[in-house]
Design a protein around this motif. Sequence first.
Motif, PDB file in Angstrom:
ATOM      1  N   ALA A 189       0.899  -1.063  -0.022  1.00 23.87           N
ATOM      2  CA  ALA A 189       0.123   0.126   0.002  1.00 23.87           C
ATOM      3  C   ALA A 189       1.029   1.392  -0.040  1.00 23.87           C
ATOM      4  O   ALA A 189       1.914   1.391  -0.909  1.00 23.87           O
ATOM      5  CB  ALA A 189      -0.861   0.014   1.283  1.00 23.87           C
TER       6      ALA A 189
ATOM      7  N   TYR B 117      -1.745   4.507   3.799  1.00 21.86           N
ATOM      8  CA  TYR B 117      -2.691   3.480   4.005  1.00 21.86           C
ATOM      9  C   TYR B 117      -2.389   2.787   5.582  1.00 21.86           C
ATOM     10  O   TYR B 117      -2.973   2.722   6.332  1.00 21.86           O
ATOM     11  CB  TYR B 117      -2.528   2.271   3.126  1.00 21.86           C
ATOM     12  CG  TYR B 117      -3.164   1.038   3.313  1.00 21.86           C
ATOM     13  CD1 TYR B 117      -4.336   0.868   2.946  1.00 21.86           C
ATOM     14  CD2 TYR B 117      -2.466   0.152   4.131  1.00 21.86           C
ATOM     15  CE1 TYR B 117      -4.868  -0.278   3.323  1.00 21.86           C
ATOM     16  CE2 TYR B 117      -3.239  -1.350   4.182  1.00 21.86           C
ATOM     17  CZ  TYR B 117      -4.506  -1.371   3.969  1.00 21.86           C
ATOM     18  OH  TYR B 117      -5.255  -2.555   4.090  1.00 21.86           O
ATOM     19  N   TRP B 118      -1.073   2.606   5.688  1.00 24.87           N
ATOM     20  CA  TRP B 118      -0.702   2.079   7.013  1.00 24.87           C
ATOM     21  C   TRP B 118      -0.695   2.784   8.151  1.00 24.87           C
ATOM     22  O   TRP B 118      -0.985   2.274   9.409  1.00 24.87           O
ATOM     23  CB  TRP B 118       0.736   1.655   6.822  1.00 24.87           C
ATOM     24  CG  TRP B 118       1.049   0.477   6.103  1.00 24.87           C
ATOM     25  CD1 TRP B 118       1.567   0.642   4.653  1.00 24.87           C
ATOM     26  CD2 TRP B 118       0.491  -0.735   6.021  1.00 24.87           C
ATOM     27  NE1 TRP B 118       1.622  -0.697   3.996  1.00 24.87           N
ATOM     28  CE2 TRP B 118       1.107  -1.441   4.661  1.00 24.87           C
ATOM     29  CE3 TRP B 118      -0.294  -1.571   6.806  1.00 24.87           C
ATOM     30  CZ2 TRP B 118       0.577  -2.778   4.446  1.00 24.87           C
ATOM     31  CZ3 TRP B 118      -0.480  -2.800   6.591  1.00 24.87           C
ATOM     32  CH2 TRP B 118      -0.119  -3.635   5.502  1.00 24.87           C
TER      33      TRP B 118
ATOM     34  N   THR C  20      -0.059  -6.079   2.327  1.00 25.50           N
ATOM     35  CA  THR C  20      -1.655  -6.253   2.367  1.00 25.50           C
ATOM     36  C   THR C  20      -1.901  -7.722   2.315  1.00 25.50           C
ATOM     37  O   THR C  20      -2.904  -8.124   2.755  1.00 25.50           O
ATOM     38  CB  THR C  20      -2.352  -5.613   1.212  1.00 25.50           C
ATOM     39  OG1 THR C  20      -2.077  -5.775   0.000  1.00 25.50           O
ATOM     40  CG2 THR C  20      -2.094  -3.962   1.508  1.00 25.50           C
TER      41      THR C  20
END
Length: 444
Positions: A293, A297-298, A370
């Motif tokens: 990602a 995102y994280w 992911t």
Amino acid sequence: MENAQKPPVSDVSAGVGLSGVVGLLVWLVICRNWPALAAAFGFSGDQGVLNGPYAALLALFFSGIPMVAWSLCVDKVHRRASTGIDWANPRPLASALETAVTKIAGLWATWAVIAVLYCLARWYWRGNYLFAMELLTALVVPLLLVSIPYVVWLDRYLVQPRDQAWHFGAMLIGREPYDRQEIYHHLRGWAVKGFFIAFMFSILPGGWEMAVTADFIGGVTNPVVFCMALINLMFMFDVQIAMVGYLLTLKPLDANIRTANPYLGGWLSALLCYPPFMLMNSGNVLDYHVNVADWAYWFEGYTALLWVWGAVLVFLTAIYAWATVAFGIRFSNLTYRGVLTNGPYRFTRHPAYLSKNLFWWLSTLPFLVTSHSLTDMVRNTAILAIVSGIYYWRAKTEEQHLLAEDAKYRAYHAWMAQNAPITRGLSKLLNLFRPRGPEIQGVN
């Protein structure tokens, strides 16, 4: 002692690049506010922001003209002996014509070869490259016409008019002896210009459009949007200033290509980083983005961390852009056009490569996937490490080239090894991993 405390004087002053940034910002503000300006001046028609490809081309003038003016009026680069020009002793026109005709033949033949290669290479006729080909096609006739008076005028003042282009022309005409080494220098230099000018023109419009249309004010409440807008802005500065550098390889500006990198490793490591030879694209051999990602995102939901992480990425991109801006009108890959010792080059010999690779590691986070697959984690991390290794290889081949060309660079290289905090620290770190030979006992 004073010389030991300071690096050699840079061939490019900080004012050159900074003046280009100021000019670029002026044009950017005009383009972003064009609807209001058009209304204020009573221009008719539908007036939107100027985010098209021709506005991007005009940006080259807004950045290039101030840099040229600073170079000539403040730094007076045209007076330097390194230009190879003696303005006080012009040669007779008839004498200049003798060399100019041969040189023009060499230049026109070189451009013809580049044009044929453009026609043969399919990637130049699709996607973003189409704009570059349309532009270069439109410039053919003007370049041919302007080259005649320019070469004749310059040859009147050159101390040694029989330069690299002349030797190539002499080989083609076959009436005078020529130096093969000078021809090789000529062809390598124009290979750099032919390859990178087309590439830079192809990416110019996209970066400009993002900078003009970016919502900086609306993005203040969103760390990802705001930081990405700033990152794209930094990349736009990099591309615009670099493009000016590729175009202004002119002797009166002391910005001509002295030599292009003669080492095969230098060319391989550089071309692997650019299309169509780039191996890092999606699905290619060195694609490290499989099931990744990105930082946004994280860290989603952790607003403070997003701001901090985003700020670090903006800082790294700013260093990357600064490394290009510091070159002023002398930026180009694979070439020796003088020695740069100021700006970020006071801290490391390769600030652009270092900041770019740190940006990739921190923005991609290849060890987080992911798919939760250990295979993907190991593969992505290892492949990005290989990519960073390619940039290390590229840096070493550039040093090899410059060390062989200029005593000033050798002095700068030695000074950096002893005084530059990042270079000195990285050297000590790398030494820990280098194999050591067995100690010889009994030697005093």
